[in-house]
Design a protein around this motif. Structure first.
Motif, PDB file in Angstrom:
ATOM      1  N   LEU A  54     -11.577 -10.083   9.946  1.00  0.00           N
ATOM      2  CA  LEU A  54     -10.675  -9.602   8.907  1.00  0.00           C
ATOM      3  C   LEU A  54      -9.461 -10.505   8.777  1.00  0.00           C
ATOM      4  O   LEU A  54      -9.043 -10.860   7.669  1.00  0.00           O
ATOM      5  CB  LEU A  54     -10.249  -8.165   9.204  1.00  0.00           C
ATOM      6  CG  LEU A  54      -9.312  -7.523   8.189  1.00  0.00           C
ATOM      7  CD1 LEU A  54     -10.013  -7.369   6.854  1.00  0.00           C
ATOM      8  CD2 LEU A  54      -8.817  -6.196   8.693  1.00  0.00           C
ATOM      9  N   THR A  55      -8.880 -10.902   9.900  1.00  0.00           N
ATOM     10  CA  THR A  55      -7.714 -11.782   9.875  1.00  0.00           C
ATOM     11  C   THR A  55      -8.062 -13.130   9.255  1.00  0.00           C
ATOM     12  O   THR A  55      -7.313 -13.656   8.427  1.00  0.00           O
ATOM     13  CB  THR A  55      -7.160 -11.972  11.299  1.00  0.00           C
ATOM     14  OG1 THR A  55      -6.855 -10.684  11.836  1.00  0.00           O
ATOM     15  CG2 THR A  55      -5.926 -12.829  11.298  1.00  0.00           C
ATOM     16  N   THR A  56      -9.196 -13.690   9.630  1.00  0.00           N
ATOM     17  CA  THR A  56      -9.632 -14.965   9.062  1.00  0.00           C
ATOM     18  C   THR A  56      -9.828 -14.844   7.553  1.00  0.00           C
ATOM     19  O   THR A  56      -9.373 -15.707   6.788  1.00  0.00           O
ATOM     20  CB  THR A  56     -10.945 -15.421   9.726  1.00  0.00           C
ATOM     21  OG1 THR A  56     -10.750 -15.490  11.129  1.00  0.00           O
ATOM     22  CG2 THR A  56     -11.394 -16.757   9.190  1.00  0.00           C
ATOM     23  N   PHE A  57     -10.469 -13.800   7.114  1.00  0.00           N
ATOM     24  CA  PHE A  57     -10.712 -13.578   5.689  1.00  0.00           C
ATOM     25  C   PHE A  57      -9.402 -13.454   4.919  1.00  0.00           C
ATOM     26  O   PHE A  57      -9.228 -14.082   3.866  1.00  0.00           O
ATOM     27  CB  PHE A  57     -11.565 -12.320   5.510  1.00  0.00           C
ATOM     28  CG  PHE A  57     -11.786 -11.937   4.083  1.00  0.00           C
ATOM     29  CD1 PHE A  57     -12.685 -12.636   3.297  1.00  0.00           C
ATOM     30  CD2 PHE A  57     -11.095 -10.873   3.535  1.00  0.00           C
ATOM     31  CE1 PHE A  57     -12.892 -12.282   1.978  1.00  0.00           C
ATOM     32  CE2 PHE A  57     -11.296 -10.506   2.221  1.00  0.00           C
ATOM     33  CZ  PHE A  57     -12.196 -11.215   1.437  1.00  0.00           C
ATOM     34  N   LEU A  58      -8.477 -12.664   5.434  1.00  0.00           N
ATOM     35  CA  LEU A  58      -7.212 -12.447   4.726  1.00  0.00           C
ATOM     36  C   LEU A  58      -6.335 -13.703   4.721  1.00  0.00           C
ATOM     37  O   LEU A  58      -5.717 -14.030   3.707  1.00  0.00           O
ATOM     38  CB  LEU A  58      -6.466 -11.264   5.345  1.00  0.00           C
ATOM     39  CG  LEU A  58      -7.141  -9.905   5.155  1.00  0.00           C
ATOM     40  CD1 LEU A  58      -6.372  -8.821   5.898  1.00  0.00           C
ATOM     41  CD2 LEU A  58      -7.277  -9.561   3.697  1.00  0.00           C
ATOM     42  N   VAL A  59      -6.274 -14.416   5.846  1.00  0.00           N
ATOM     43  CA  VAL A  59      -5.450 -15.631   5.906  1.00  0.00           C
ATOM     44  C   VAL A  59      -6.010 -16.687   4.957  1.00  0.00           C
ATOM     45  O   VAL A  59      -5.268 -17.328   4.213  1.00  0.00           O
ATOM     46  CB  VAL A  59      -5.364 -16.156   7.358  1.00  0.00           C
ATOM     47  CG1 VAL A  59      -4.819 -17.565   7.402  1.00  0.00           C
ATOM     48  CG2 VAL A  59      -4.497 -15.225   8.189  1.00  0.00           C
ATOM     49  N   GLY A  61      -7.932 -16.228   2.298  1.00  0.00           N
ATOM     50  CA  GLY A  61      -7.772 -15.772   0.918  1.00  0.00           C
ATOM     51  C   GLY A  61      -6.341 -15.873   0.430  1.00  0.00           C
ATOM     52  O   GLY A  61      -6.093 -16.191  -0.735  1.00  0.00           O
ATOM     53  N   PHE A  62      -5.370 -15.630   1.303  1.00  0.00           N
ATOM     54  CA  PHE A  62      -3.970 -15.709   0.894  1.00  0.00           C
ATOM     55  C   PHE A  62      -3.510 -17.151   0.784  1.00  0.00           C
ATOM     56  O   PHE A  62      -2.700 -17.491  -0.070  1.00  0.00           O
ATOM     57  CB  PHE A  62      -3.089 -14.953   1.901  1.00  0.00           C
ATOM     58  CG  PHE A  62      -1.638 -14.917   1.512  1.00  0.00           C
ATOM     59  CD1 PHE A  62      -1.207 -14.080   0.495  1.00  0.00           C
ATOM     60  CD2 PHE A  62      -0.710 -15.726   2.146  1.00  0.00           C
ATOM     61  CE1 PHE A  62       0.125 -14.046   0.128  1.00  0.00           C
ATOM     62  CE2 PHE A  62       0.616 -15.703   1.787  1.00  0.00           C
ATOM     63  CZ  PHE A  62       1.035 -14.864   0.768  1.00  0.00           C
ATOM     64  N   SER A  63      -4.009 -18.030   1.660  1.00  0.00           N
ATOM     65  CA  SER A  63      -3.530 -19.412   1.659  1.00  0.00           C
ATOM     66  C   SER A  63      -4.239 -20.286   0.626  1.00  0.00           C
ATOM     67  O   SER A  63      -3.737 -21.355   0.281  1.00  0.00           O
ATOM     68  CB  SER A  63      -3.700 -20.021   3.046  1.00  0.00           C
ATOM     69  OG  SER A  63      -5.071 -20.089   3.380  1.00  0.00           O
TER      70      SER A  63
END
Length: 78
Positions: A54-59, A61-63
């Motif tokens: 989840l953290t990898t996906f969100l980071v 996607g945001f960056s």
């Protein structure tokens, strides 16, 4: 025959057809628990892998917009 009478007859025929036709519904019930609400394995024993994913996906996607903007600015200055 009046319009109301024709509509009543038409409604009665439709109701009879609907009663005779079998219901085409699936009888499917899934309990909404932590194990069945996500499309991947999760639960108390899988907290760390789910958190990392989840953290990898969100980071990422945001960056991604910032990386694309930096690329476009660098491309324009060539």
């Amino acid at each position: 025959m009046s319009i109301i009478a024709r509509q009543t007859v038409r409604s009665a025929r439709t109701a009879l057809r609907q009663q005779q036709a079998p219901l085409l519904r699936r009888n499917l019930h899934v309990d909404n628990t932590a194990e069945t609400s996500l499309p991947f394995p999760s639960g108390p024993t899988r907290k760390v892998p789910v958190a990392i994913g989840l953290t990898t996906f969100l980071v990422f996607g945001f960056s991604l917009p910032f990386i694309a903007a930096k690329f476009q600015i660098a491309k324009a200055s060539w």
